[in-house]
Enzyme design. Structure first.
Site, PDB file in Angstrom:
ATOM      1  N   LEU A  14       0.781  -0.855  -0.091  1.00 35.45           N
ATOM      2  CA  LEU A  14      -0.153  -0.120   0.411  1.00 35.45           C
ATOM      3  C   LEU A  14       1.152   1.077  -0.214  1.00 35.45           C
ATOM      4  O   LEU A  14       1.370   1.126   0.801  1.00 35.45           O
ATOM      5  CB  LEU A  14      -1.094   0.647   1.371  1.00 35.45           C
ATOM      6  N   GLY A  41       3.600  -1.271  -4.873  1.00 33.35           N
ATOM      7  CA  GLY A  41       4.628  -2.501  -4.798  1.00 33.35           C
ATOM      8  C   GLY A  41       4.445  -3.100  -6.112  1.00 33.35           C
ATOM      9  O   GLY A  41       3.679  -3.272  -7.390  1.00 33.35           O
ATOM     10  N   GLY A  44       2.218  -5.592  -8.217  1.00 34.15           N
ATOM     11  CA  GLY A  44       0.739  -4.672  -8.028  1.00 34.15           C
ATOM     12  C   GLY A  44       1.454  -4.559  -9.340  1.00 34.15           C
ATOM     13  O   GLY A  44       0.590  -4.040 -10.040  1.00 34.15           O
ATOM     14  N   THR A 219      17.009   0.515 -18.909  1.00 33.70           N
ATOM     15  CA  THR A 219      15.828   1.587 -19.405  1.00 33.70           C
ATOM     16  C   THR A 219      16.974   2.616 -18.455  1.00 33.70           C
ATOM     17  O   THR A 219      17.688   3.007 -18.027  1.00 33.70           O
ATOM     18  CB  THR A 219      15.000   1.470 -18.302  1.00 33.70           C
ATOM     19  N   GLY A 221      15.570   6.402 -18.267  1.00 30.79           N
ATOM     20  CA  GLY A 221      14.904   6.722 -18.113  1.00 30.79           C
ATOM     21  C   GLY A 221      14.487   8.496 -19.810  1.00 30.79           C
ATOM     22  O   GLY A 221      14.541   7.953 -20.468  1.00 30.79           O
ATOM     23  N   ALA A 222      15.360   9.573 -19.535  1.00 33.12           N
ATOM     24  CA  ALA A 222      14.985  10.307 -20.312  1.00 33.12           C
ATOM     25  C   ALA A 222      15.339   9.815 -21.711  1.00 33.12           C
ATOM     26  O   ALA A 222      15.312  10.492 -22.908  1.00 33.12           O
ATOM     27  CB  ALA A 222      14.912  11.887 -19.987  1.00 33.12           C
ATOM     28  N   THR A 247       6.800   7.967 -10.307  1.00 30.82           N
ATOM     29  CA  THR A 247       6.312   6.603  -9.585  1.00 30.82           C
ATOM     30  C   THR A 247       5.193   5.558  -9.890  1.00 30.82           C
ATOM     31  O   THR A 247       4.640   6.342 -10.685  1.00 30.82           O
ATOM     32  CB  THR A 247       5.680   7.182  -8.020  1.00 30.82           C
ATOM     33  N   ASP A 251       8.174   0.354 -13.413  1.00 29.68           N
ATOM     34  CA  ASP A 251       6.983  -1.098 -13.625  1.00 29.68           C
ATOM     35  C   ASP A 251       6.379  -0.875 -14.466  1.00 29.68           C
ATOM     36  O   ASP A 251       5.676  -2.101 -14.771  1.00 29.68           O
ATOM     37  CB  ASP A 251       6.330  -1.234 -11.851  1.00 29.68           C
ATOM     38  N   GLY A 286       0.112   9.272  -9.185  1.00 29.72           N
ATOM     39  CA  GLY A 286       0.208   8.334  -8.746  1.00 29.72           C
ATOM     40  C   GLY A 286       1.197   6.991  -9.595  1.00 29.72           C
ATOM     41  O   GLY A 286       2.009   6.981 -10.542  1.00 29.72           O
TER      42      GLY A 286
END
Length: 297
Positions: A14, A41, A44, A219, A221-222, A247, A251, A286
């Site tokens: 969570l 997670g 998840g 990976t 990033g930019a 964030t 994933d 999120g």
């Protein structure tokens, strides 16, 4: 036509996210702006991204018998992810991630494992018959659980070595692909007996492949991502967006990548889609809450 199948074996947390103007320094107290509870997670997140990217997803994970477990799996359940093989622990809380996000979308994350630490060899072996299709693994569960998932996998394994944990070299060599960022790639090379000191990101990718890793996705990033397998080498450019919150973007990339590999895409094509998918998520706040449905073409 039936959907491609992906099984994610990994963590549930969570997320408790505080937004601030800037990240605090050591010993510093800042006033925050908002506080939000949301599903998270790495396991998840990757499961939901794979589902939103078009796969039929089964999620093997561990949670506590608490309200946090319901919150953490709310979006997965609504999206039709198979949660029939979840381990529920009466003696541990659901994992928690404490996240701070600043106005420039940079973040810090502290993870408390909770029930995730019990997704070990015994727990995964008890669910081995449920492991089908492309398998996705990360570093937020015990190493013995990762080993058991590799042993049960009948298809390719997408291994995201994040966070970097010590794993046997044979697991890294079996990854197809090994998905890492720059720092994780250096850690993986060290575990294979190599020395990443002084090497560029590109040289680390080449060194991992030369060491015997079946395929590698780094990976950046930019700067996009760097992909290498037996079919060749590709540099996938990033998509320019205005970030709101990064964030869960990594994933999202892994989940989307796995979904497209399960659908039969080449690694380069899957990485190109995953790049677009992850870029889309950082335009919203999120982790799982930012994951949308993005057309393949």
């Amino acid at each position: 036509m039936s959907k491609p199948t992906v099984t994610v074996v990994g963590s549930t947390n969570l997320d408790i996210t505080a937004t601030v103007h800037r990240l605090p320094g050591p010993g510093e107290t800042l006033l925050g702006r908002t506080l939000v509870h949301s599903p998270g997670g790495k396991g998840g997140n990757q499961a939901l991204a794979a589902s939103r990217a078009g796969a039929n997803v089964r999620f093997i994970t561990a949670v506590g018998s608490d309200e946090a477990a319901r919150e953490a799996h709310e979006l997965l359940a609504a999206d039709g992810v198979d949660l029939e093989h979840v381990l529920v622990r009466e003696d541990e809380p659901t994992g928690t991630a404490i996240i701070t996000v600043d106005h420039g979308a940079e973040n810090t994350i502290i993870v408390i494992a909770g029930a995730n630490q019990h997704l070990d060899a015994g727990a995964v072996q008890a669910r081995a018959t449920a492991i089908e299709g492309v398998v996705v693994l990360q570093g937020e569960i015990p190493v013995t659980g990762i080993q058991a998932a590799f042993a049960a996998a009948k298809d390719r394994v997408v291994f995201n070595l994040a966070p970097v944990i010590e794993v046997p070299a044979d697991l890294i060599l079996r990854a197809d692909p090994l998905v890492v960022n720059e720092h994780e790639g250096a850690g993986a090379l060290t575990m294979l007996g190599g020395n990443p000191d002084g090497l560029s990101d590109e040289e680390i990718v080449h060194a991992l492949k030369a060491a015997g890793v079946r395929s590698v996705v780094m990976t950046l990033g930019a700067n996009g991502s760097h992909v290498i397998d037996n079919q060749g080498e590709h540099k996938i450019p990033a998509h320019t967006v205005t970030p709101v919150d990064t964030t869960g973007a990594g994933d999202a990339y892994v989940g989307a990548l796995a979904a497209r590999l399960a659908a039969g895409d080449s690694l380069a094509d899957a990485a190109a889609y995953a790049t677009r998918y992850a870029a889309d998520t950082v335009t919203r706040a999120g982790a799982q809450a930012s994951y949308g449905v993005l057309p393949v073409r």
